[in-house]
Design a protein around this motif. Structure first.
Motif, PDB file in Angstrom:
ATOM      1  N   ILE A   1       0.846  -1.185   0.000  1.00 47.74           N
ATOM      2  CA  ILE A   1       0.000   0.000   0.000  1.00 47.74           C
ATOM      3  C   ILE A   1       0.882   1.236   0.000  1.00 47.74           C
ATOM      4  O   ILE A   1       1.712   1.439   0.904  1.00 47.74           O
ATOM      5  CB  ILE A   1      -0.946   0.002   1.212  1.00 47.74           C
ATOM      6  N   ALA A   2       0.725   2.059  -1.032  1.00 51.76           N
ATOM      7  CA  ALA A   2       1.504   3.295  -1.172  1.00 51.76           C
ATOM      8  C   ALA A   2       0.589   4.353  -1.783  1.00 51.76           C
ATOM      9  O   ALA A   2       0.862   4.909  -2.853  1.00 51.76           O
ATOM     10  CB  ALA A   2       2.734   3.060  -2.045  1.00 51.76           C
ATOM     11  N   THR A   3      -0.511   4.622  -1.085  1.00 50.59           N
ATOM     12  CA  THR A   3      -1.555   5.505  -1.620  1.00 50.59           C
ATOM     13  C   THR A   3      -1.384   6.963  -1.222  1.00 50.59           C
ATOM     14  O   THR A   3      -2.253   7.791  -1.515  1.00 50.59           O
ATOM     15  CB  THR A   3      -2.942   5.005  -1.167  1.00 50.59           C
ATOM     16  N   GLY A   4      -0.275   7.297  -0.552  1.00 47.76           N
ATOM     17  CA  GLY A   4       0.017   8.692  -0.281  1.00 47.76           C
ATOM     18  C   GLY A   4      -0.832   9.309   0.815  1.00 47.76           C
ATOM     19  O   GLY A   4      -1.365   8.624   1.682  1.00 47.76           O
ATOM     20  N   ALA A   5      -0.960  10.638   0.747  1.00 50.41           N
ATOM     21  CA  ALA A   5      -1.663  11.388   1.795  1.00 50.41           C
ATOM     22  C   ALA A   5      -2.692  12.314   1.167  1.00 50.41           C
ATOM     23  O   ALA A   5      -2.666  12.591  -0.038  1.00 50.41           O
ATOM     24  CB  ALA A   5      -0.666  12.196   2.622  1.00 50.41           C
ATOM     25  N   ARG A   6      -3.588  12.798   2.016  1.00 54.35           N
ATOM     26  CA  ARG A   6      -4.608  13.763   1.592  1.00 54.35           C
ATOM     27  C   ARG A   6      -4.650  14.889   2.627  1.00 54.35           C
ATOM     28  O   ARG A   6      -4.170  14.718   3.755  1.00 54.35           O
ATOM     29  CB  ARG A   6      -5.971  13.083   1.474  1.00 54.35           C
ATOM     30  N   PRO A   7      -5.236  16.036   2.292  1.00 48.83           N
ATOM     31  CA  PRO A   7      -5.298  17.134   3.262  1.00 48.83           C
ATOM     32  C   PRO A   7      -6.025  16.709   4.545  1.00 48.83           C
ATOM     33  O   PRO A   7      -7.030  16.008   4.490  1.00 48.83           O
ATOM     34  CB  PRO A   7      -6.079  18.221   2.517  1.00 48.83           C
ATOM     35  N   ARG A   8      -5.489  17.155   5.667  1.00 49.13           N
ATOM     36  CA  ARG A   8      -6.109  16.845   6.954  1.00 49.13           C
ATOM     37  C   ARG A   8      -7.510  17.457   7.009  1.00 49.13           C
ATOM     38  O   ARG A   8      -7.697  18.618   6.644  1.00 49.13           O
ATOM     39  CB  ARG A   8      -5.252  17.430   8.072  1.00 49.13           C
TER      40      ARG A   8
ATOM     41  N   VAL B   1       0.229  -7.947   3.894  1.00 45.12           N
ATOM     42  CA  VAL B   1       0.158  -6.529   3.534  1.00 45.12           C
ATOM     43  C   VAL B   1       1.417  -5.794   4.004  1.00 45.12           C
ATOM     44  O   VAL B   1       1.887  -5.987   5.129  1.00 45.12           O
ATOM     45  CB  VAL B   1      -1.094  -5.878   4.154  1.00 45.12           C
ATOM     46  N   TRP B   2       1.933  -4.947   3.138  1.00 48.33           N
ATOM     47  CA  TRP B   2       3.092  -4.109   3.416  1.00 48.33           C
ATOM     48  C   TRP B   2       2.713  -2.665   3.086  1.00 48.33           C
ATOM     49  O   TRP B   2       1.713  -2.404   2.413  1.00 48.33           O
ATOM     50  CB  TRP B   2       4.286  -4.546   2.558  1.00 48.33           C
ATOM     51  N   ALA B   3       3.518  -1.714   3.527  1.00 53.05           N
ATOM     52  CA  ALA B   3       3.202  -0.307   3.256  1.00 53.05           C
ATOM     53  C   ALA B   3       4.483   0.505   3.154  1.00 53.05           C
ATOM     54  O   ALA B   3       5.531   0.126   3.689  1.00 53.05           O
ATOM     55  CB  ALA B   3       2.297   0.271   4.345  1.00 53.05           C
ATOM     56  N   ALA B   4       4.382   1.647   2.467  1.00 57.54           N
ATOM     57  CA  ALA B   4       5.534   2.530   2.286  1.00 57.54           C
ATOM     58  C   ALA B   4       5.053   3.971   2.159  1.00 57.54           C
ATOM     59  O   ALA B   4       3.915   4.237   1.791  1.00 57.54           O
ATOM     60  CB  ALA B   4       6.325   2.128   1.037  1.00 57.54           C
ATOM     61  N   GLY B   5       5.956   4.896   2.476  1.00 59.40           N
ATOM     62  CA  GLY B   5       5.654   6.314   2.334  1.00 59.40           C
ATOM     63  C   GLY B   5       4.621   6.783   3.330  1.00 59.40           C
ATOM     64  O   GLY B   5       4.582   6.341   4.479  1.00 59.40           O
ATOM     65  N   ASP B   6       3.758   7.689   2.899  1.00 60.84           N
ATOM     66  CA  ASP B   6       2.725   8.236   3.783  1.00 60.84           C
ATOM     67  C   ASP B   6       1.763   7.164   4.275  1.00 60.84           C
ATOM     68  O   ASP B   6       1.049   7.377   5.260  1.00 60.84           O
ATOM     69  CB  ASP B   6       1.935   9.329   3.061  1.00 60.84           C
ATOM     70  N   SER B   7       1.717   6.026   3.612  1.00 65.66           N
ATOM     71  CA  SER B   7       0.801   4.955   4.010  1.00 65.66           C
ATOM     72  C   SER B   7       1.330   4.134   5.182  1.00 65.66           C
ATOM     73  O   SER B   7       0.602   3.314   5.732  1.00 65.66           O
ATOM     74  CB  SER B   7       0.542   4.011   2.828  1.00 65.66           C
ATOM     75  N   ALA B   8       2.601   4.336   5.553  1.00 72.39           N
ATOM     76  CA  ALA B   8       3.215   3.541   6.615  1.00 72.39           C
ATOM     77  C   ALA B   8       3.564   4.429   7.799  1.00 72.39           C
ATOM     78  O   ALA B   8       4.148   5.501   7.633  1.00 72.39           O
ATOM     79  CB  ALA B   8       4.473   2.859   6.093  1.00 72.39           C
ATOM     80  N   ASP B   9       3.216   3.977   8.986  1.00 73.16           N
ATOM     81  CA  ASP B   9       3.547   4.701  10.213  1.00 73.16           C
ATOM     82  C   ASP B   9       4.967   4.323  10.623  1.00 73.16           C
ATOM     83  O   ASP B   9       5.190   3.353  11.347  1.00 73.16           O
ATOM     84  CB  ASP B   9       2.546   4.340  11.313  1.00 73.16           C
TER      85      ASP B   9
ATOM     86  N   MET C   1      10.611  10.607   7.326  1.00 72.08           N
ATOM     87  CA  MET C   1       9.947  11.870   7.046  1.00 72.08           C
ATOM     88  C   MET C   1       8.993  11.712   5.853  1.00 72.08           C
ATOM     89  O   MET C   1       9.212  10.859   4.986  1.00 72.08           O
ATOM     90  CB  MET C   1      10.977  12.955   6.737  1.00 72.08           C
ATOM     91  N   PRO C   2       7.938  12.522   5.796  1.00 70.23           N
ATOM     92  CA  PRO C   2       6.980  12.419   4.688  1.00 70.23           C
ATOM     93  C   PRO C   2       7.526  13.066   3.411  1.00 70.23           C
ATOM     94  O   PRO C   2       7.081  14.118   2.967  1.00 70.23           O
ATOM     95  CB  PRO C   2       5.747  13.173   5.217  1.00 70.23           C
ATOM     96  N   LEU C   3       8.517  12.414   2.817  1.00 75.18           N
ATOM     97  CA  LEU C   3       9.195  12.910   1.630  1.00 75.18           C
ATOM     98  C   LEU C   3       9.173  11.839   0.548  1.00 75.18           C
ATOM     99  O   LEU C   3       9.256  10.639   0.853  1.00 75.18           O
ATOM    100  CB  LEU C   3      10.648  13.264   1.939  1.00 75.18           C
TER     101      LEU C   3
ATOM    102  N   ALA D   1       9.773   7.729   0.719  1.00 72.43           N
ATOM    103  CA  ALA D   1       8.760   6.766   0.271  1.00 72.43           C
ATOM    104  C   ALA D   1       9.364   5.764  -0.706  1.00 72.43           C
ATOM    105  O   ALA D   1       9.074   4.562  -0.642  1.00 72.43           O
ATOM    106  CB  ALA D   1       7.588   7.503  -0.376  1.00 72.43           C
ATOM    107  N   VAL D   2      10.195   6.236  -1.618  1.00 70.27           N
ATOM    108  CA  VAL D   2      10.823   5.347  -2.600  1.00 70.27           C
ATOM    109  C   VAL D   2      11.783   4.381  -1.912  1.00 70.27           C
ATOM    110  O   VAL D   2      11.815   3.182  -2.231  1.00 70.27           O
ATOM    111  CB  VAL D   2      11.539   6.164  -3.690  1.00 70.27           C
ATOM    112  N   ILE D   3      12.568   4.895  -0.951  1.00 67.43           N
ATOM    113  CA  ILE D   3      13.470   4.014  -0.190  1.00 67.43           C
ATOM    114  C   ILE D   3      12.668   2.915   0.495  1.00 67.43           C
ATOM    115  O   ILE D   3      13.007   1.732   0.424  1.00 67.43           O
ATOM    116  CB  ILE D   3      14.261   4.830   0.854  1.00 67.43           C
TER     117      ILE D   3
END
Length: 450
Positions: A136-143, A299-307, A311-313, A317-319
Motif C-alpha cells: 500500500i503506497a496511496t500517499g496522503a490527503r489534506p487533513r 500486507v506491506w506499506a511505504a511512504g505516507d501509508s506507513a507509520d 519523514m513524509p518525503l 517513500a521510494v526508499i
C-alpha cells in the motif's frame, strides 16, 4: 473467478511504481492500481510542478535583488497562464509515459478505486483480484478541517492548477505548502497571508533560521499571522470573508482564495482495510521496522501509508518501497536507513535541514559545538545581491562528526546534500575540510561553514 498475482500495489506514485517494477523484474506477476492518473503527488500535484512554478518566482526575485546593480527590473512580471502551460508541458505526459514504462516491465496496470474484501483480495470496480502480497503506497490527503466554511478551501492540487492567480490569498497552516506557495504568489504579484495557529511556523526546522525566513518573506509581502486560528470562512460574492481568532479576539479579513496548507494524513479511509484485518490510523498502517503490517502478514506499506520514523518525503517513500520489495522477494526483515536524509522548504531563499535540531542534540547529551554563520555577506550571496542567508552546523566534539546542518540561502538546497552525505558516512569535519571545491561556487562555502 478472480485474477491472481504475486503482488498487487495500491498507489501508482513514485513509491508504488518503484516496488512494482522491482518485483516484476524478478519474474513475479505484478499488478498496480490507482483511481487517479499514474504519477502520484510528487510528479503531478506536488514537488515537481511546484518547483516549476517557483522558477518564475526565482527570476523575479533575482532581478529585483540586482536592481541598481546593473539590472533594470522595472516592468518584469510573471505571466501566470504561460507559466502554467510550462508546468503542464512537464506534468501532462507523465501518466501515459509512466503507465507505458510499467507495461513494458511486465506490470499490469489497473484503474479505479480499490478496496479490500478479504485478507488477500481486493475489489476494483466490481472485479476481484487475489494476491499473495499487497503493498500500500496511496500517499496522503489534506487533513480534515472542522471550522464552518471549510468546504470552500482549495488544496495544494487546486492551487497548482489555477488558471489565474487571485490578488489576495489566505493560506491556512504554517508548514511547507503555505510558505512555498506564498513565496511564489508574492513574486507573481499577489498579497498572501499565512495563518498559523501556533507561535512557531515550520516547526521541523531551526527556529533561528525560520525567523530570518519570516522576515525575508515579510519584505516581499508575505504576511504571517501567528497564534491565530480560523473561526469561519464565508463566501461574499467577491471571494470570502475569513474570521480569525487570536486569543479569543475575532477579526475578519477579505480574500479571494483560501488554500489548505494545514497538514496531511494518510489516504487510507477508502481501502476498507478492516476487511483485511489491517491495523491503521491517520499516520498510516501499523508496520514492523521492515514495513510489514503488524496484523496481516500479506500486507506491506511505504511512504505516507506507513507509520514509520521516516519523514513524509518522496525519496523516503521510494526508499521504503524498495526495501519492502526486497524483503518480500528475499524473505528478509531489513529496515530502511533514514540516516542523513535532507529536507528543504523551497521558499526564496530555500531553508534546508539534515540531521538533528539543536534542541534534539542537546537533549541526547551530545557534547555539542554549534558553528553559526551569517553568510549574507559572503561572496556567493553578495554576487547575486542576497542579504538574507545563514548556516548552523552542529558538531559532536567527541567525534568531530556533523550531527546536524541547517541552512538558509540561495542554492543551499544543493549544499545540504553534502552535509547529508557526511552524516550518512560518518565523515569528520577534518575530512570534509580536506576536500577542495571548485571556486567560486556555493559548494566552496562548506569549509567556512565548518
Amino acid at each position: 473467478m478472480s485474477e491472481s498475482y504475486d503482488l498487487i500495489v495500491l498507489g501508482a506514485g513514485m513509491a508504488g511504481v518503484a516496488s512494482a517494477n522491482k518485483c516484476a523484474s524478478q519474474g513475479w506477476r505484478v499488478a498496480i492500481v490507482d483511481p487517479l492518473p499514474y504519477g502520484g503527488t510528487c510528479a503531478l500535484r506536488g514537488c515537481d510542478p511546484k518547483k516549476i512554478l517557483r522558477r518564475g518566482a526565482e527570476i523575479i526575485d533575482s532581478a529585483r535583488l540586482m536592481d541598481g546593480k546593473g539590472i533594470d527590473a522595472a516592468g518584469l512580471s510573471i505571466n501566470w497562464g504561460d507559466l502554467m502551460k510550462h508546468k503542464h508541458g512537464f506534468t501532462d505526459p507523465v501518466p501515459e509515459n509512466m503507465e507505458a514504462g510499467l507495461n513494458g516491465n511486465g506490470v499490469e496496470t489497473l484503474h479505479g478505486p480499490a478496496r479490500f474484501t478479504f485478507e488477500r483480495q481486493i475489489d476494483v470496480d466490481g472485479t476481484r483480484y487475489d494476491a499473495d502480497r499487497f503493498l500500500i503506497a496511496t500517499g496522503a490527503r489534506p487533513r480534515p478541517l472542522d471550522f464552518p466554511g471549510h468546504e470552500h478551501l482549495i488544496d495544494s492540487t487546486g492551487f497548482l492548477d489555477l488558471d489565474e492567480l487571485p490578488s489576495r490569498i489566505l493560506f491556512v497552516g504554517g508548514g511547507f505548502i503555505s510558505f512555498e506557495f506564498a513565496h511564489i504568489a508574492a513574486r507573481a504579484g499577489a498579497s498572501p497571508v499565512i495563518v498559523d495557529r501556533g507561535e512557531r511556523p515550520l516547526k521541523g526546522f531551526d527556529p533561528d533560521l525560520v525567523e530570518l525566513l519570516v522576515t525575508r518573506g515579510a519584505d516581499i509581502g508575505v504576511e504571517l499571522r501567528r497564534s491565530t486560528s480560523i473561526a469561519a470562512v464565508e463566501p461574499n460574492g467577491r471571494g470570502y470573508i475569513v474570521t480569525l481568532d487570536r486569543a479569543g479576539v475575532h477579526e475578519s479579513i477579505e480574500t479571494e482564495l483560501v488554500v489548505h496548507g494545514a497538514g496531511r494524513v494518510a489516504d487510507l479511509s477508502g481501502l476498507a482495510l478492516d476487511a483485511a484485518g489491517v491495523e491503521w490510523g491517520e499516520r498510516g498502517l501499523s508496520v514492523s521496522d521492515h514495513l510489514q503490517s503488524t496484523t496481516n502478514p500479506a500486507v506491506w506499506a511505504a511512504g505516507d501509508s506507513a507509520d514509520t520514523a521516516g519523514m513524509p518525503l518522496t525519496p523516503v517513500a521510494v526508499i521504503e518501497a524498495k526495501v519492502a520489495a526486497s524483503n518480500m522477494l528475499k524473505g528478509t526483515t531489513t529496515a530502511p536507513n533514514y540516516t542523513g536524509i535532507p529536507t528543504a522548504v523551497f521558499t526564496i531563499p530555500e531553508l534546508a535541514r539534515v540531521g538533528m535540531l539543536e534542541a534534539e542534540a542537546r537533549e541526547q547529551g551530545i557534547d555539542l559545538t554549534v558553528r553559526h554563520s551569517d553568510t549574507s555577506g559572503w561572496y556567493s550571496n553578495y554576487r547575486i545581491g542576497e542579504t538574507t542567508a545563514a548556516a548552523k552546523v552542529l558538531i559532536d566534539r567527541s567525534t568531530d562528526r556533523v550531527v546536524g546542518a541547517h541552512l538558509l540561502g540561495p542554492e543551499y538546497g544543493e549544499l545540504i546534500n553534502t552535509f547529508g552525505l557526511a552524516i550518512t558516512l560518518g565523515l569528520t569535519t577534518r575530512q570534509l575540510k580536506s576536500t577542495t571545491a571548485a571556486y567560486p561556487t556555493v559548494g566552496s562555502d562548506l569549509g567556512s561553514m565548518l
